[in-house]
Enzyme design. Structure first.
Site, PDB file in Angstrom:
ATOM      1  CG  ASN A   1      -1.243  -1.037   2.185  1.00  0.00           C
ATOM      2  OD1 ASN A   1      -0.638  -0.329   1.385  1.00  0.00           O
ATOM      3  ND2 ASN A   1      -1.787  -2.206   1.847  1.00  0.00           N
ATOM      4  CD1 TRP A   2      -0.900   5.305   4.214  1.00  0.00           C
ATOM      5  CD2 TRP A   2       0.688   6.631   3.354  1.00  0.00           C
ATOM      6  NE1 TRP A   2      -0.352   6.020   5.248  1.00  0.00           N
ATOM      7  CE2 TRP A   2       0.624   6.848   4.759  1.00  0.00           C
ATOM      8  CE3 TRP A   2       1.622   7.361   2.615  1.00  0.00           C
ATOM      9  CZ2 TRP A   2       1.449   7.763   5.413  1.00  0.00           C
ATOM     10  CZ3 TRP A   2       2.449   8.266   3.263  1.00  0.00           C
ATOM     11  CH2 TRP A   2       2.354   8.468   4.646  1.00  0.00           C
ATOM     12  CE  LYS A   3      -5.110  -1.395   0.739  1.00  0.00           C
ATOM     13  NZ  LYS A   3      -6.308  -2.217   0.669  1.00  0.00           N
TER      14      LYS A   3
ATOM     15  CG  HIS B   1      -1.846  -6.395   0.015  1.00  0.00           C
ATOM     16  ND1 HIS B   1      -3.006  -6.323  -0.729  1.00  0.00           N
ATOM     17  CD2 HIS B   1      -2.118  -5.791   1.197  1.00  0.00           C
ATOM     18  CE1 HIS B   1      -3.933  -5.684  -0.019  1.00  0.00           C
ATOM     19  NE2 HIS B   1      -3.422  -5.355   1.152  1.00  0.00           N
TER      20      HIS B   1
ATOM     21  CD  GLU C   1      -5.622  -4.052  -2.348  1.00  0.00           C
ATOM     22  OE1 GLU C   1      -4.694  -3.226  -2.297  1.00  0.00           O
ATOM     23  OE2 GLU C   1      -6.614  -3.993  -1.596  1.00  0.00           O
TER      24      GLU C   1
ATOM     25  CD  GLU D   1      -3.941  -7.220   4.876  1.00  0.00           C
ATOM     26  OE1 GLU D   1      -4.201  -6.179   5.483  1.00  0.00           O
ATOM     27  OE2 GLU D   1      -3.575  -7.235   3.688  1.00  0.00           O
TER      28      GLU D   1
ATOM     29  N   GLY E   1     -11.324  -3.760   2.796  1.00  0.00           N
ATOM     30  CA  GLY E   1     -12.068  -2.704   2.118  1.00  0.00           C
ATOM     31  C   GLY E   1     -13.577  -2.878   2.139  1.00  0.00           C
TER      32      GLY E   1
ATOM     33  CB  SER F   1     -12.768  -3.620   7.444  1.00  0.00           C
ATOM     34  OG  SER F   1     -13.069  -3.644   6.067  1.00  0.00           O
TER      35      SER F   1
ATOM     36  N   GLY G   1      -5.647  -0.132   6.086  1.00  0.00           N
ATOM     37  CA  GLY G   1      -5.753   0.527   4.791  1.00  0.00           C
ATOM     38  C   GLY G   1      -6.505   1.843   4.911  1.00  0.00           C
ATOM     39  N   GLY G   2      -7.817   1.780   4.644  1.00  0.00           N
ATOM     40  CA  GLY G   2      -8.647   2.982   4.602  1.00  0.00           C
ATOM     41  C   GLY G   2      -8.501   3.892   5.818  1.00  0.00           C
TER      42      GLY G   2
HETATM   43  P1  PGA Z   1      -8.495  -1.930   4.679  1.00  0.00           P
HETATM   44  O1  PGA Z   1      -7.174  -2.480   3.911  1.00  0.00           O
HETATM   45  O2  PGA Z   1      -8.085  -1.593   6.079  1.00  0.00           O
HETATM   46  O3  PGA Z   1      -8.911  -0.729   3.880  1.00  0.00           O
HETATM   47  O4  PGA Z   1      -9.490  -3.040   4.650  1.00  0.00           O
HETATM   48  C1  PGA Z   1      -6.257  -3.319   4.550  1.00  0.00           C
HETATM   49  C2  PGA Z   1      -5.225  -3.791   3.577  1.00  0.00           C
HETATM   50  O5  PGA Z   1      -5.554  -4.054   2.419  1.00  0.00           O
HETATM   51  O6  PGA Z   1      -4.041  -3.920   3.929  1.00  0.00           O
END
Ligand code: PGA
Length: 257
Positions: free
Chosen positions: A14-16, A102, A104, A173, A179, A218, A239-240
């Site tokens: 997920n590149w956000k 999600h 976010e 999640e 994050g 994470s 994500g990251g």
């Molecule tokens: P993260 O993000 O791996 O950076 O914690 C995961 C996500 O929000 O899908």
């Protein structure tokens, strides 16, 4: 007991909103060069660029075996909805999946009803919805995780036929893990995934058994192996650690090693 041998894992980066369009195409190009045909034939590898980068990334990945997801889609397919993304348009440019709900997106206004509507919109457009759910740190501390997760799951899938639910994925999640650098323990992830699978029996045991429940929050190459060893964990939303081809590749290779 579900078996982990011969499991087809699902990994999504997920590149956000981290990459420009040019950077997204560059990352997709590197992934295309580095991920082997054997890997892509045995497991599902997906990337979710920003909406504006979907079409150019789809073009770049065409024929590679790397699949595409939208980070969100809207409830309605067309009409006077300035700024929204149609699930039909996402499908038209080559998306196979849509992340829905999600945290976010929920934090910026998506209600439970919006999430349910988006799941339906994605299904109607021929996309596989990836329903994201998770509890906050406060809910976790107050031992309210399971109540909250059951509510999110049932709200999103209420009224759907088993055939529809079986085309969805669920991504657990926990907000306290996204994050933060502190993923859920493998034992906790397993406990939650098994609980969610039990809840999915509402739509039949076949649906519960076959629906893929992936973990996000994470995930790095340090933790992924133990998480993926859990019988009810079927992949990861990353994500990251998905922001470079090197680290995304490391996570996947470690997971399947
Ligand atoms: P993260 O993000 O791996 O950076 O914690 C995961 C996500 O929000 O899908």
């Amino acid at each position: 007991m579900r078996s982990n041998s011969r499991k087809r894992f699902w990994f999504c980066g997920n590149w956000k909103l981290h990459k420009s369009v040019a950077e997204s195409v560059a990352l997709a190009t590197t992934l295309r060069e580095h991920l082997s045909a054997t890997l892509l034939g045995s497991h599902d590898v997906v990337v979710a660029p920003s909406t504006i980068a979907l079409a150019p990334v789809a073009h770049c990945l065409h024929g590679s075996g790397i699949q595409l997801a939208a980070q969100d889609v809207f409830l309605a397919h067309q009409g006077a909805w300035t700024g929204q993304t149609s699930a039909i348009h996402a499908h038209e440019v080559g998306c196979r999946y849509a992340l829905i709900g999600h945290s976010e997106r929920r934090q910026t206004g998506d209600t439970e009803d919006d999430v349910a509507g988006k799941v339906r919109a994605a299904l109607q457009a021929g996309l596989f919805p990836v329903l994201c759910l998770g509890e906050t740190a406060e809910q976790h501390r107050a031992s309210k995780s399971f109540d909250h997760l059951a509510q999110q799951l049932h709200n999103a899938f209420a009224g759907l036929a088993p055939q529809a639910v079986t085309t969805c994925l669920v991504a657990y999640e926990p907000l306290w893990a996204i994050g933060t650098g502190l993923p859920a323990s493998p034992e906790w992830a397993q406990q939650v995934h098994a609980f969610l699978r039990k809840q999915l029996e509402t739509w039949g045991t076949m649906v519960a058994e076959s629906l893929r429940i992936v973990y996000g929050g994470s995930v790095t190459h340090h933790h992924v192996k133990k998480l993926m060893e859990q019988p009810d964990v079927d992949g990861a939303l990353i994500g990251g650690a998905a922001l470079t081809a090197h680290s995304f590749g490391d996570v996947i290779n470690e997971a399947i090693s």
